[in-house]
Write a protein that holds these residues in place. Structure first.
Motif, PDB file in Angstrom:
ATOM      1  N   TYR A   1      -0.239  -0.178  -5.301  1.00 40.13           N
ATOM      2  CA  TYR A   1      -0.619  -1.061  -4.198  1.00 40.13           C
ATOM      3  C   TYR A   1      -0.886  -0.249  -2.925  1.00 40.13           C
ATOM      4  O   TYR A   1      -0.873  -0.803  -1.829  1.00 40.13           O
TER       5      TYR A   1
ATOM      6  N   GLN B   1       1.088   1.734  -1.615  1.00 41.26           N
ATOM      7  CA  GLN B   1       2.316   1.759  -0.825  1.00 41.26           C
ATOM      8  C   GLN B   1       2.746   3.174  -0.447  1.00 41.26           C
ATOM      9  O   GLN B   1       3.492   3.359   0.527  1.00 41.26           O
TER      10      GLN B   1
ATOM     11  N   TYR C   1       7.482  -2.419  -3.305  1.00 43.59           N
ATOM     12  CA  TYR C   1       6.076  -2.028  -3.381  1.00 43.59           C
ATOM     13  C   TYR C   1       5.383  -2.113  -2.024  1.00 43.59           C
ATOM     14  O   TYR C   1       4.168  -2.182  -1.967  1.00 43.59           O
ATOM     15  N   HIS C   2       6.147  -2.127  -0.947  1.00 44.79           N
ATOM     16  CA  HIS C   2       5.529  -2.117   0.380  1.00 44.79           C
ATOM     17  C   HIS C   2       6.262  -1.134   1.279  1.00 44.79           C
ATOM     18  O   HIS C   2       7.381  -0.695   0.973  1.00 44.79           O
TER      19      HIS C   2
ATOM     20  N   ARG D   1       1.944  -3.773  -1.164  1.00 41.41           N
ATOM     21  CA  ARG D   1       1.878  -5.119  -1.739  1.00 41.41           C
ATOM     22  C   ARG D   1       2.243  -6.156  -0.679  1.00 41.41           C
ATOM     23  O   ARG D   1       3.184  -5.955   0.102  1.00 41.41           O
TER      24      ARG D   1
ATOM     25  N   GLU E   1       2.078  -9.954  -1.260  1.00 42.95           N
ATOM     26  CA  GLU E   1       1.950 -11.311  -1.777  1.00 42.95           C
ATOM     27  C   GLU E   1       2.787 -12.316  -1.001  1.00 42.95           C
ATOM     28  O   GLU E   1       2.501 -13.520  -1.006  1.00 42.95           O
TER      29      GLU E   1
ATOM     30  N   SER F   1      10.983  -7.620  -1.246  1.00 42.96           N
ATOM     31  CA  SER F   1       9.684  -8.154  -0.818  1.00 42.96           C
ATOM     32  C   SER F   1       9.816  -8.920   0.497  1.00 42.96           C
ATOM     33  O   SER F   1       9.109  -9.877   0.748  1.00 42.96           O
TER      34      SER F   1
END
Length: 257
Positions: free
Chosen positions: A146, A148, A165-166, A181, A183, A202
């Protein structure tokens, strides 16, 4: 969370939490499936929580680890030349006094490909990727599906935080940059001026200079809705939970619950 008003640092793992008292002792709570709550004796200057293992830095520059150790992630290296630590899922890193990065744990993990050289000022490790600040620019490594681990090209950064993932980075002017990422919107950094950042699985947190906290991203368990008030001095984000330290009240202020 434990009671008391003498906490100076906090960190959060997947399902457990750590806090450091002003006297250098450690408090833990949450899941103990891998012995991550079995605390070492002694006095420490820094603590970090990985997924199921922990690290603590002693005053003399040595490191101790405990908890899950399947890949050797809790087996701290010898020596007394360490000044900062961080822990990922099955891997650990430390920043040495010569400003180089040392890592140990799962050699097959994507995070094992650490940057070499000196000049590093800060390091942050997530479950699958890591970030470091070198001369106020960011270096990234590990999984990058992603983007990241693809660091922004600009400089002026003073802190980094890594989620699953961020990624987040704090600039010297107090602004935040987020990428990876998104979402749940966890990489969409808010505008404003901040003094600290934290990244969970997340969700994300930021501490304002006035002592208030902002949260954004996944909020399934309320982890992105911070408590009200402007008396906070530190933040931490775990897998699906968040922590904050309130400022110790003065003698003429009531102590909250």
């Amino acid at each position: 969370a434990p009671h008391g008003n003498d906490f100076v640092a906090i960190d959060a793992g997947d399902w457990h939490s750590l806090a450091l008292r002003s006297d250098g002792t450690i408090v833990s709570w949450g899941d103990d499936i891998s012995g991550q709550l079995i605390l070492p004796e002694g006095h420490y200057t820094a603590i970090v929580a990985g997924s199921e293992h922990n690290l603590a830095l002693r005053y003399d520059g040595t490191i101790i680890g405990w908890g899950l150790n399947y890949f050797g992630e809790a087996t701290a290296p010898g020596g007394d030349e360490f000044m900062a630590i961080d822990a990922g899922r099955y891997y650990s890193v430390a920043l040495l006094y010569d400003n180089s990065i040392y890592g140990w744990g799962d050699e097959h993990a994507d995070v094992a490909d650490l940057p070499v050289g000196d000049g590093f000022e800060a390091v942050a490790l997530g479950p699958f990727h890591g970030l470091a600040i070198r001369y106020h620019a960011i270096v990234g490594w590990g999984q990058n599906q992603y983007s990241q681990a693809t660091a922004p090209g600009s400089g002026g950064f003073i802190a980094v935080a890594v989620g699953d993932y961020h990624s987040l980075a704090l600039r010297s002017d107090g602004s935040i940059v987020g990428w990876g990422r998104n979402e749940y919107g966890q990489a969409m950094a808010p505008e404003g001026e901040y003094i600290a950042i934290a990244a969970g699985q997340s969700h994300s947190l930021a501490l304002r200079s006035d002592g208030s906290i902002v949260g954004w991203g996944n909020n399934e368990y309320g982890q992105a809705i911070p408590p009200e008030g402007n008396d906070f001095i530190a933040i931490a984000a775990g897998n699906l939970h968040s922590l904050a330290i309130r400022k110790e009240p003065s003698a003429d202020e009531p102590i909250g619950d």
